[in-house]
Design a protein around this motif. Structure first.
Motif, mmCIF file in Angstrom:
data_model
loop_
_atom_site.group_PDB
_atom_site.id
_atom_site.type_symbol
_atom_site.label_atom_id
_atom_site.label_comp_id
_atom_site.label_asym_id
_atom_site.label_seq_id
_atom_site.Cartn_x
_atom_site.Cartn_y
_atom_site.Cartn_z
ATOM 1 N N PRO A 124 0.828 -1.218 0.000
ATOM 2 C CA PRO A 124 0.000 0.000 0.000
ATOM 3 C C PRO A 124 0.858 1.263 0.000
ATOM 4 O O PRO A 124 1.979 1.273 0.528
ATOM 5 N N LEU A 125 0.324 2.330 -0.561
ATOM 6 C CA LEU A 125 1.055 3.588 -0.631
ATOM 7 C C LEU A 125 1.419 4.120 0.749
ATOM 8 O O LEU A 125 2.375 4.877 0.900
ATOM 9 N N SER A 126 0.685 3.726 1.765
ATOM 10 C CA SER A 126 0.932 4.205 3.126
ATOM 11 C C SER A 126 2.089 3.486 3.808
ATOM 12 O O SER A 126 2.573 3.933 4.859
ATOM 13 N N PHE A 127 2.570 2.380 3.230
ATOM 14 C CA PHE A 127 3.616 1.597 3.896
ATOM 15 C C PHE A 127 4.929 2.372 3.938
ATOM 16 O O PHE A 127 5.341 2.991 2.960
ATOM 17 N N HIS A 128 5.612 2.282 5.091
ATOM 18 C CA HIS A 128 6.895 2.962 5.313
ATOM 19 C C HIS A 128 7.825 1.965 6.002
ATOM 20 O O HIS A 128 7.536 1.490 7.101
ATOM 21 N N SER A 129 8.951 1.650 5.365
ATOM 22 C CA SER A 129 9.828 0.582 5.870
ATOM 23 C C SER A 129 10.345 0.830 7.280
ATOM 24 O O SER A 129 10.481 -0.102 8.071
ATOM 25 N N ARG A 130 10.648 2.085 7.596
ATOM 26 C CA ARG A 130 11.200 2.369 8.918
ATOM 27 C C ARG A 130 10.105 2.456 9.971
ATOM 28 O O ARG A 130 10.194 1.814 11.022
ATOM 29 N N ARG A 131 9.079 3.253 9.705
ATOM 30 C CA ARG A 131 8.027 3.431 10.716
ATOM 31 C C ARG A 131 7.224 2.157 10.948
ATOM 32 O O ARG A 131 6.700 1.947 12.044
ATOM 33 N N GLY A 132 7.125 1.290 9.957
ATOM 34 C CA GLY A 132 6.336 0.075 10.106
ATOM 35 C C GLY A 132 7.062 -1.063 10.790
ATOM 36 O O GLY A 132 6.433 -2.044 11.194
ATOM 37 N N ALA A 133 8.364 -0.967 10.960
ATOM 38 C CA ALA A 133 9.141 -2.060 11.555
ATOM 39 C C ALA A 133 8.779 -2.248 13.030
ATOM 40 O O ALA A 133 8.767 -1.291 13.798
ATOM 41 N N LYS A 134 8.481 -3.480 13.424
ATOM 42 C CA LYS A 134 8.090 -3.790 14.805
ATOM 43 C C LYS A 134 9.224 -4.416 15.619
ATOM 44 O O LYS A 134 9.362 -4.148 16.801
ATOM 45 N N ARG A 135 10.001 -5.266 14.977
ATOM 46 C CA ARG A 135 11.096 -5.965 15.658
ATOM 47 C C ARG A 135 12.288 -6.064 14.713
ATOM 48 O O ARG A 135 12.119 -6.361 13.530
ATOM 49 N N LYS A 136 13.474 -5.799 15.253
ATOM 50 C CA LYS A 136 14.700 -5.942 14.472
ATOM 51 C C LYS A 136 15.646 -6.870 15.225
ATOM 52 O O LYS A 136 15.752 -6.781 16.456
ATOM 53 N N THR A 137 16.303 -7.739 14.484
ATOM 54 C CA THR A 137 17.269 -8.654 15.079
ATOM 55 C C THR A 137 18.637 -8.433 14.446
ATOM 56 O O THR A 137 18.761 -8.368 13.220
ATOM 57 N N GLY A 170 31.873 -7.848 12.487
ATOM 58 C CA GLY A 170 31.184 -8.989 13.084
ATOM 59 C C GLY A 170 29.678 -8.838 13.138
ATOM 60 O O GLY A 170 28.965 -9.790 13.458
ATOM 61 N N LEU A 171 29.172 -7.647 12.806
ATOM 62 C CA LEU A 171 27.752 -7.345 12.984
ATOM 63 C C LEU A 171 26.989 -7.437 11.674
ATOM 64 O O LEU A 171 27.462 -6.988 10.624
ATOM 65 N N ALA A 172 25.784 -7.988 11.748
ATOM 66 C CA ALA A 172 24.891 -8.029 10.588
ATOM 67 C C ALA A 172 23.457 -7.807 11.049
ATOM 68 O O ALA A 172 23.035 -8.346 12.082
ATOM 69 N N LEU A 173 22.724 -7.009 10.284
ATOM 70 C CA LEU A 173 21.271 -6.939 10.467
ATOM 71 C C LEU A 173 20.717 -8.265 9.983
ATOM 72 O O LEU A 173 20.902 -8.640 8.821
ATOM 73 N N TRP A 174 20.033 -8.988 10.874
ATOM 74 C CA TRP A 174 19.648 -10.364 10.591
ATOM 75 C C TRP A 174 18.202 -10.486 10.125
ATOM 76 O O TRP A 174 17.876 -11.282 9.247
ATOM 77 N N THR A 213 25.753 -14.347 18.493
ATOM 78 C CA THR A 213 24.915 -13.633 19.460
ATOM 79 C C THR A 213 23.794 -12.934 18.712
ATOM 80 O O THR A 213 24.040 -12.188 17.759
ATOM 81 N N TYR A 214 22.557 -13.175 19.144
ATOM 82 C CA TYR A 214 21.371 -12.574 18.515
ATOM 83 C C TYR A 214 20.676 -11.663 19.519
ATOM 84 O O TYR A 214 20.425 -12.063 20.664
ATOM 85 N N ILE A 215 20.355 -10.459 19.085
ATOM 86 C CA ILE A 215 19.660 -9.493 19.938
ATOM 87 C C ILE A 215 18.476 -8.938 19.153
ATOM 88 O O ILE A 215 18.655 -8.375 18.071
ATOM 89 N N THR A 216 17.270 -9.089 19.705
ATOM 90 C CA THR A 216 16.045 -8.628 19.047
ATOM 91 C C THR A 216 15.408 -7.521 19.868
ATOM 92 O O THR A 216 15.208 -7.678 21.078
ATOM 93 N N GLY A 217 15.111 -6.408 19.227
ATOM 94 C CA GLY A 217 14.514 -5.287 19.951
ATOM 95 C C GLY A 217 13.559 -4.478 19.092
ATOM 96 O O GLY A 217 13.395 -4.714 17.894
ATOM 97 N N SER A 218 12.945 -3.495 19.722
ATOM 98 C CA SER A 218 12.016 -2.602 19.026
ATOM 99 C C SER A 218 12.756 -1.631 18.136
ATOM 100 O O SER A 218 12.208 -1.124 17.144
ATOM 101 N N GLY A 219 13.991 -1.358 18.478
ATOM 102 C CA GLY A 219 14.833 -0.434 17.727
ATOM 103 C C GLY A 219 16.169 -0.326 18.427
ATOM 104 O O GLY A 219 16.319 -0.756 19.585
ATOM 105 N N PHE A 220 17.150 0.256 17.746
ATOM 106 C CA PHE A 220 18.497 0.310 18.289
ATOM 107 C C PHE A 220 19.118 1.682 18.074
ATOM 108 O O PHE A 220 18.838 2.358 17.076
ATOM 109 N N LEU A 221 19.966 2.074 19.006
ATOM 110 C CA LEU A 221 20.690 3.332 18.925
ATOM 111 C C LEU A 221 21.996 3.133 18.151
ATOM 112 O O LEU A 221 22.450 2.004 17.950
ATOM 113 N N GLN A 222 22.609 4.233 17.757
ATOM 114 C CA GLN A 222 23.875 4.149 17.050
ATOM 115 C C GLN A 222 24.918 3.408 17.890
ATOM 116 O O GLN A 222 25.142 3.748 19.050
#
Length: 259
Positions: free
Chosen positions: A96-109, A246-250, A194-203
């Protein structure tokens, strides 16, 4: 106008992170250049988030608006023939035109790899931090558990962070050890995932957490010290920033109705 959602894998070794910068070679630059070459459109893509220079990704989402009528099933192949070999678009669909990749993300690992074997792996050297000295892995696991929950992660944020709030939620964490490449009778510890899943991450957040856990594994501090470091809300209290490679967005997850 169409809103296209895609996922991209990349080896970040030779790039200055995902997001376009005034000076630098980024993943976003390469993707936008390929799209322009394909459609003639000078557009901007929206990603699920940033990655640092040298960090990798498996299936990082991004979306963009286009007037192109190219069938959706042709996009991945068409873009990949115009991209460097270390960047590969793996999925494409219309949303949908309203979809936004950043704002719609719920969980990142995120995943971080430490090669705990005596010798580095020349075939995996660009994706692993090599640490040949013995690590106390159970202590690292115990320390990692302290970051689960909603906390102020100022201690684990870059001093250059511009976010107004450093409160984030970590949903789950775990560590796995792959000993398949350990030499019999050696002091090899295997590859620590090592896997870490969160709502979002800081720099630099995951890399500082990992640098602190490595301190725990080396015996420079105790596992329970991680809780005190977190509560201090002081970057100086935490360990060093672990190296980027050593880091990757999973994985990035969206709600069922988001796209």
């Amino acid at each position: 106008m169409r809103n296209l959602f895609m996922k991209v894998n990349y080896d970040g070794t030779h790039y200055d992170g995902f997001q376009t910068q005034p000076k630098g070679n980024t993943i976003q630059d390469q993707l936008e250049k390929a799209i322009h070459h394909l459609t003639g459109e000078g557009l901007k893509i929206t990603a699920s988030g940033r990655t640092d220079a040298g960090v990798h990704a498996y299936g990082q989402p991004f979306n963009f608006l286009t007037s192109s009528r190219i069938p959706i099933e042709r996009w991945c192949l068409a873009l990949n023939t115009r991209l460097p070999q270390d960047i590969v678009v793996t999925e494409a669909c219309e949303v949908p035109l309203s979809f936004h990749s950043r704002r719609g993300a719920k969980r990142k690992t995120y995943r971080y790899l430490i090669n705990g074997n005596r010798f580095p792996d020349p075939f995996q050297r660009r994706w692993q931090y090599h640490h040949p000295v013995a690590l106390n892995i159970p202590a690292m696991e115990q320390g990692l558990a302290h970051v689960i929950g909603t906390h102020d992660f100022t201690s684990f944020a870059s001093r250059r962070s511009t976010k107004t709030s450093h409160v984030r939620t970590i949903f789950e964490t775990h560590m796995e050890v792959d000993r398949s490449m350990c030499r019999p009778g050696s002091s090899d510890q295997g590859v620590i995932h090592t896997y870490i899943t969160g709502s979002g991450f800081l720099q630099h957040m995951v890399r500082i957490i990992m640098g602190t856990l490595i301190n725990v594994g080396e015996g420079k501090c105790q596992a329970d010290d991680v809780a005190h470091i977190l509560a201090a809300c002081d970057r100086a209290a935490a360990g060093p920033t672990a190296i980027a490679k050593g880091l990757a967005l999973w994985n990035v997850e969206y709600g069922e109705t988001e796209k």
